[in-house]
Design a protein around this motif. Structure first.
Motif, mmCIF file in Angstrom:
data_model
loop_
_atom_site.group_PDB
_atom_site.id
_atom_site.type_symbol
_atom_site.label_atom_id
_atom_site.label_comp_id
_atom_site.label_asym_id
_atom_site.label_seq_id
_atom_site.Cartn_x
_atom_site.Cartn_y
_atom_site.Cartn_z
ATOM 1 N N ILE A 153 6.826 -1.575 8.175
ATOM 2 C CA ILE A 153 7.025 -1.632 6.725
ATOM 3 C C ILE A 153 8.502 -1.500 6.381
ATOM 4 O O ILE A 153 9.029 -2.198 5.495
ATOM 5 N N LEU A 154 9.215 -0.617 7.068
ATOM 6 C CA LEU A 154 10.637 -0.417 6.777
ATOM 7 C C LEU A 154 11.490 -1.617 7.188
ATOM 8 O O LEU A 154 12.645 -1.728 6.776
ATOM 9 N N LEU A 155 10.918 -2.502 7.986
ATOM 10 C CA LEU A 155 11.594 -3.759 8.314
ATOM 11 C C LEU A 155 11.327 -4.836 7.265
ATOM 12 O O LEU A 155 11.906 -5.922 7.329
ATOM 13 N N GLY A 156 10.427 -4.540 6.321
ATOM 14 C CA GLY A 156 10.110 -5.501 5.277
ATOM 15 C C GLY A 156 8.731 -6.107 5.386
ATOM 16 O O GLY A 156 8.366 -6.970 4.580
ATOM 17 N N TYR A 157 7.936 -5.683 6.340
ATOM 18 C CA TYR A 157 6.598 -6.241 6.515
ATOM 19 C C TYR A 157 5.706 -5.831 5.342
ATOM 20 O O TYR A 157 5.707 -4.677 4.917
ATOM 21 N N ASN A 158 4.945 -6.775 4.822
ATOM 22 C CA ASN A 158 4.024 -6.615 3.689
ATOM 23 C C ASN A 158 4.751 -6.498 2.354
ATOM 24 O O ASN A 158 4.243 -6.943 1.335
ATOM 25 N N TYR A 159 5.916 -5.872 2.327
ATOM 26 C CA TYR A 159 6.652 -5.667 1.071
ATOM 27 C C TYR A 159 8.105 -6.125 1.257
ATOM 28 O O TYR A 159 9.024 -5.315 1.248
ATOM 29 N N PRO A 160 8.317 -7.413 1.406
ATOM 30 C CA PRO A 160 9.656 -7.912 1.769
ATOM 31 C C PRO A 160 10.715 -7.711 0.692
ATOM 32 O O PRO A 160 11.901 -7.685 1.001
ATOM 33 N N ASP A 161 10.304 -7.575 -0.580
ATOM 34 C CA ASP A 161 11.285 -7.480 -1.659
ATOM 35 C C ASP A 161 11.519 -6.049 -2.128
ATOM 36 O O ASP A 161 12.355 -5.805 -2.990
ATOM 37 N N ALA A 162 10.785 -5.105 -1.556
ATOM 38 C CA ALA A 162 10.879 -3.721 -2.024
ATOM 39 C C ALA A 162 11.779 -2.905 -1.110
ATOM 40 O O ALA A 162 11.859 -3.166 0.094
ATOM 41 N N PRO A 163 12.458 -1.901 -1.667
ATOM 42 C CA PRO A 163 13.182 -0.977 -0.790
ATOM 43 C C PRO A 163 12.194 -0.258 0.117
ATOM 44 O O PRO A 163 11.011 -0.130 -0.211
ATOM 45 N N GLY A 164 12.706 0.207 1.252
ATOM 46 C CA GLY A 164 11.819 0.781 2.247
ATOM 47 C C GLY A 164 10.932 1.890 1.729
ATOM 48 O O GLY A 164 9.719 1.924 2.007
ATOM 49 N N TRP A 165 11.492 2.810 0.937
ATOM 50 C CA TRP A 165 10.704 3.941 0.445
ATOM 51 C C TRP A 165 9.559 3.483 -0.447
ATOM 52 O O TRP A 165 8.450 4.040 -0.410
ATOM 53 N N LEU A 166 9.800 2.438 -1.253
ATOM 54 C CA LEU A 166 8.761 1.946 -2.157
ATOM 55 C C LEU A 166 7.675 1.214 -1.378
ATOM 56 O O LEU A 166 6.480 1.391 -1.646
ATOM 57 N N GLY A 167 8.086 0.396 -0.395
ATOM 58 C CA GLY A 167 7.109 -0.301 0.423
ATOM 59 C C GLY A 167 6.213 0.675 1.168
ATOM 60 O O GLY A 167 4.987 0.500 1.226
ATOM 61 N N LEU A 168 6.819 1.717 1.730
ATOM 62 C CA LEU A 168 6.029 2.687 2.488
ATOM 63 C C LEU A 168 5.122 3.490 1.563
ATOM 64 O O LEU A 168 3.972 3.779 1.915
ATOM 65 N N THR A 169 5.604 3.839 0.377
ATOM 66 C CA THR A 169 4.768 4.549 -0.588
ATOM 67 C C THR A 169 3.573 3.714 -1.001
ATOM 68 O O THR A 169 2.440 4.213 -1.082
ATOM 69 N N ALA A 170 3.815 2.431 -1.252
ATOM 70 C CA ALA A 170 2.721 1.535 -1.621
ATOM 71 C C ALA A 170 1.722 1.397 -0.476
ATOM 72 O O ALA A 170 0.501 1.375 -0.700
ATOM 73 N N MET A 171 2.218 1.323 0.745
ATOM 74 C CA MET A 171 1.329 1.196 1.892
ATOM 75 C C MET A 171 0.467 2.442 2.049
ATOM 76 O O MET A 171 -0.731 2.341 2.353
ATOM 77 N N VAL A 172 1.044 3.604 1.837
ATOM 78 C CA VAL A 172 0.283 4.851 1.936
ATOM 79 C C VAL A 172 -0.809 4.884 0.869
ATOM 80 O O VAL A 172 -1.964 5.242 1.157
ATOM 81 N N ALA A 173 -0.471 4.503 -0.358
ATOM 82 C CA ALA A 173 -1.455 4.503 -1.438
ATOM 83 C C ALA A 173 -2.618 3.569 -1.118
ATOM 84 O O ALA A 173 -3.792 3.920 -1.301
ATOM 85 N N MET A 174 -2.286 2.361 -0.634
ATOM 86 C CA MET A 174 -3.349 1.424 -0.293
ATOM 87 C C MET A 174 -4.207 1.952 0.847
ATOM 88 O O MET A 174 -5.439 1.835 0.837
ATOM 89 N N CYS A 175 -3.567 2.559 1.844
ATOM 90 C CA CYS A 175 -4.313 3.069 2.998
ATOM 91 C C CYS A 175 -5.232 4.223 2.613
ATOM 92 O O CYS A 175 -6.311 4.385 3.209
ATOM 93 N N ILE A 176 -4.842 5.032 1.636
ATOM 94 C CA ILE A 176 -5.721 6.103 1.180
ATOM 95 C C ILE A 176 -6.998 5.527 0.578
ATOM 96 O O ILE A 176 -8.108 5.957 0.902
ATOM 97 N N LEU A 177 -6.835 4.519 -0.292
ATOM 98 C CA LEU A 177 -7.994 3.947 -0.974
ATOM 99 C C LEU A 177 -8.869 3.126 -0.034
ATOM 100 O O LEU A 177 -10.087 3.324 0.039
ATOM 101 N N VAL A 178 -8.249 2.198 0.682
ATOM 102 C CA VAL A 178 -9.019 1.358 1.597
ATOM 103 C C VAL A 178 -9.553 2.197 2.753
ATOM 104 O O VAL A 178 -10.683 2.003 3.214
ATOM 105 N N GLY A 179 -8.757 3.174 3.215
ATOM 106 C CA GLY A 179 -9.210 4.062 4.277
ATOM 107 C C GLY A 179 -10.412 4.885 3.866
ATOM 108 O O GLY A 179 -11.263 5.218 4.695
ATOM 109 N N ALA A 180 -10.507 5.225 2.573
ATOM 110 C CA ALA A 180 -11.680 5.955 2.087
ATOM 111 C C ALA A 180 -12.936 5.102 2.198
ATOM 112 O O ALA A 180 -14.012 5.601 2.539
ATOM 113 N N VAL A 181 -12.796 3.807 1.923
ATOM 114 C CA VAL A 181 -13.942 2.898 2.070
ATOM 115 C C VAL A 181 -14.343 2.785 3.543
ATOM 116 O O VAL A 181 -15.526 2.884 3.895
ATOM 117 N N PHE A 182 -13.353 2.592 4.410
ATOM 118 C CA PHE A 182 -13.642 2.535 5.847
ATOM 119 C C PHE A 182 -14.236 3.865 6.327
ATOM 120 O O PHE A 182 -15.138 3.888 7.176
#
Length: 324
Positions: A200-229
């Motif tokens: 993520i910090l290399l720009g994967y999934n969130y190529p236009d976002a600063p690293g901290w924002l991309g990682l924060t967004a990834m964590v939020a998504m993983c919490i929600l989708v991870g709850a379903v899994f």
């Protein structure tokens, strides 16, 4: 939760993270996401949670029922496991696709349902590169075929997805269950999200976002989708439905290209299932599952099966599931 469990969780987390960073180092010191080895590195990285879980189970905890501890076995009752496996596949695809009309309605996903211009542009580029005149199938029919084939991705992507799920939902989630269902889901989701940091910090999934924002967004998504899994894991008593759901989720990830408008920028911190507009539906699903007691009635996969029956007892021995 015992100090031994805490040590096991700490060791598992450190090992999974360290291996992920180790595998990503060639990308960091090389061409990053443009590296020709990116796909190989990303796929290999998906196996690191499984390696960490196997190391802890075989060399630290050494339980008698190792396959059961990881959620791999027994696959019974068979109808329940198969039912949740099928549900996981279609729910994951639905979550990815539902993010698109929500994003379009909120104005963050540029949609083109008439000409399917982004997908048409992509096809033209691929056809031109292959030296083919044109594809003799209407683009609308081609999209329908692509959507109908999405469930097959669950089986094509199963091995790498199992590499992750064996660690996150197979071993880690049950290990955290003494804390309660919701804390276990939250902590495992945060760990899962942060584990993505090397890419993520290399720009994967969130190529236009600063690293901290991309990682924060990834964590939020993983919490929600991870709850379903996690719900699939707890309800089925098996890691396989979660692994198939994860595989289907990954396979459906690029479907946003089917309906996008060519030439328009897509900010993945806002649009698709990766962005905030795409979290609305999984959040609603998780809240519904909690409100209707679906998590409370989930089976607790933290007690080994009895030797006589080879399966978990009817009631959990620990009683940590809320509502039991």
């Amino acid at each position: 939760m015992s100090s031994r469990d805490l040590r096991s969780i700490g060791l598992f987390t450190i090992l999974a993270f360290a291996l992920a960073w180790l595998l990503a180092l060639p990308l960091w010191f090389g061409d990053g996401l443009a590296s020709p080895w990116f796909t190989v590195v990303a796929t290999a990285t998906m196996m690191t949670p499984a390696i960490a879980a196997l190391a802890v189970v075989f060399f630290v905890e050494r339980p008698q029922q190792k396959a059961w501890t990881l959620g791999l076995w027994p696959l019974r009752p068979v109808p329940r496991v198969l039912g949740y496996a099928a549900l996981g596949i279609f729910v994951s695809i639905a979550l990815v696709l539902a993010a698109l009309p929500v994003g379009a309605l909120l104005g963050v996903y540029p949609v083109d349902l008439v000409n399917f211009s982004a997908f048409r542009q992509l096809l033209d580029e691929q056809v031109g590169a292959a030296g083919v005149a044109e594809i003799p199938i209407p683009i609308g029919a081609l999209i329908v075929i692509q959507l109908a084939a999405l469930p097959m991705a669950a089986f094509i992507n199963l091995i790498p997805a199992l590499g992750e799920e064996l660690g996150w939902r197979g071993w880690l989630l049950p290990k955290l269950m003494p804390l309660g269902v919701l804390p276990a889901l939250l902590i495992s989701g945060v760990i899962w999200g942060l584990w993505h940091a090397p890419l993520i910090l290399l720009g994967y999934n969130y190529p236009d976002a600063p690293g901290w924002l991309g990682l924060t967004a990834m964590v939020a998504m993983c919490i929600l989708v991870g709850a379903v899994f996690g719900w699939l894991r707890l309800r089925s008593g098996s890691v396989w439905p979660a692994a198939l759901a994860h595989a289907a989720f990954n396979g459906a990830g690029a479907s946003y290209l089917f309906f996008a408008k060519a030439g328009e920028h897509i900010d993945t911190t806002q649009a698709t299932v990766l962005g905030w507009s795409g979290w609305i539906v999984p959040l609603a699903l998780v809240v519904t599952l909690i409100a209707t007691g679906r998590f409370a009635s989930a089976k607790h996969p933290s007690t080994p099966p009895s030797k006589e029956e080879g399966r978990p007892p009817e009631r959990p021995a620990t009683g940590h599931v809320t509502g039991e």
